[in-house]
Design an enzyme around this catalytic site. Sequence first.
Site, PDB file in Angstrom:
ATOM      1  N   GLU A   7     -35.135  11.443   5.728  1.00 35.55           N
ATOM      2  CA  GLU A   7     -35.940  10.574   6.019  1.00 35.55           C
ATOM      3  C   GLU A   7     -36.251  11.192   7.697  1.00 35.55           C
ATOM      4  OE1 GLU A   7     -35.978   5.938   4.345  1.00 35.55           O
ATOM      5  OE2 GLU A   7     -34.168   6.778   5.904  1.00 35.55           O
ATOM      6  N   GLU A  32     -37.540   6.649  -2.263  1.00 37.97           N
ATOM      7  CA  GLU A  32     -36.602   5.277  -2.413  1.00 37.97           C
ATOM      8  C   GLU A  32     -37.478   4.346  -1.960  1.00 37.97           C
ATOM      9  OE1 GLU A  32     -33.650   5.509   1.255  1.00 37.97           O
ATOM     10  OE2 GLU A  32     -33.394   7.994   1.036  1.00 37.97           O
TER      11      GLU A  32
END
Length: 596
Positions: free
Chosen positions: A174, A281
């Site tokens: 991320e 995710e």
Amino acid sequence: MKTFLLASCCPPLWAHSIGLWLLLFLSSLTASAQTFAKGADTGWLQQMEANNYYFYNDQGIRQDCFQILKDKGINSIRLRVWVNPSMVDWVNGHCSPAEVVTMATRAKNMGFRLMIDFHYSDSWADPGQQNKPAAWAGHSFTQLQADVYDHTASVLTALKNNGVTPEWVQVGNEIPNGMLWPEGRTTNFGQLTQLLNKGYDAVKAVSPTSKVVIHLDKGNDNARFRSFFDQLTANGGKYDVIGMSYYPFWLNQDYSVSISSLQYNLNDMASRYGKEVIVAEVGGDAVAAPQNVYDMLVAVQNAVYAVPNGKGLGVFYWEPEGYRSFSGYQLSAWSNDGKPTAAMNAFLVTPTAPAPPASGTNVLANPGFEANNAATQTPTGWTSWANTTANYAADKTEAGGQASTYRLTHWLGSAYQVSTYQVKTGLPNGSYTLRAWVQSSGGQTACQLYAKNFGGAEKNVNLPVTSTWAQVQITGIQVTNGQCEIGLWSDANANNWCNFDNVELFSTTVTAIRATAAPAARTPYPNPATDRLTLSLPTGATEATATVYSLTGKLMLRQSVQAAAATVDVSRLTAGFYQVRVEGKGYLEVQKFVKQ
């Protein structure tokens, strides 16, 4: 993005003049379907087991968590790796290189495919924190590049020595704001790119078949992804796959609000950069709302599967097994009794590409601007853009429609630029026509009906100057990337106006993305139905799951059926059109019926 709260932690449709139609397709287990990744990130599992947290299947029988996941359709495991983590903190530590090798070997031996997620930190790395490992804290930028390479190569070599070849390797976790702060912040994208490329080079040196993933959060935010990957491309970044996180829960909205934006972004990334895409995710509050999370997971899998040319690789649930009494994590998919929630059954569903619309079927939402049943500034299904905040007032619906009550109008008493548009995603590739009824005062610098972002050059047509309704159209829109943006654009002087109504975008020839049409349709009966609907299962099928949806996609009922008595109780449904998904081992069919 993951947040941790630790241990305190109108008339019926059938009444309209819509002809009864049936649509059916068979989504067989082709090579593409077999390789679609249905994944789980299980970084907490080793410590849960070490602290006597047990796992039970739906029948209450204690089992290996990996086996339960496998029985729920999971075929891939994702594991995070930290450099030198705390070995006493259950939740925020462990996931050391040695532990990851142990868990990856175990997963590989059970037949799972592997994704390894390098955080390049001693604990969590995400958009709000990208802390360097303590051992690297005083290193120069040159040494940091060597650190990234050496650490990546070391972990992959240890995996290789245990017979494990990860299919995917994430370089960074991320990282919309970069990694290894401050040297690797996006404010110095050149340095960030050099760090990422060192990770890429290490992966390819040790495990050349592994695909390198670059991963950002907020997968529904197309501008976020374009900004990052445009800069990465300009700086010579090397990668194979674009990874996304998608958490509607953290967006404070239901998935239905943003799923179309996720689909658009998936398609745009695959088309714009020529890369494969993966949802690395996903998660939701499966304990509080298992059905909603189930529906979200099915929708996300379908969105990824529908990316044109097989570029959608799969979907990973983040820490489904991490039930709250261990982690305090709200978005796990396990109950505190050790059993998986019903949301996990979504991974048993075979993902499907959208069925091709029949030739001539309008795919636009609210094409006649009647959905709000009132004049409004923000018509349902449409998006507005203006060059200033004040100029949004130029875009509105009002009475005086071409064939019904309302129309869209562009007008303002001062000069303005405004656009009203829809982005349609999940379109089967092929040729489309756009047409609309229009009026215009003339005098604008530009006033156009347009189609763009479909894989080719923008097409547009100028609106004729007319006070009576006239129909204009754009033909030959060749969709090659599964999407199309259509709209009305005005660059106007004070008091210039135009009107827009009954807009249509429809296919003229369609090529399915992945689904293969069945040779003949099986028809449910009686049709229309009153109390019971009998389904026709494929030859040789013994049982199936029947799921009934409204034509707007709302789940109405689900039940198991047997070939000997494949009937569904529809007595409680209101009158109207419905879709029933008949799903069994190796097949999925969609049938339409009318409830009267």
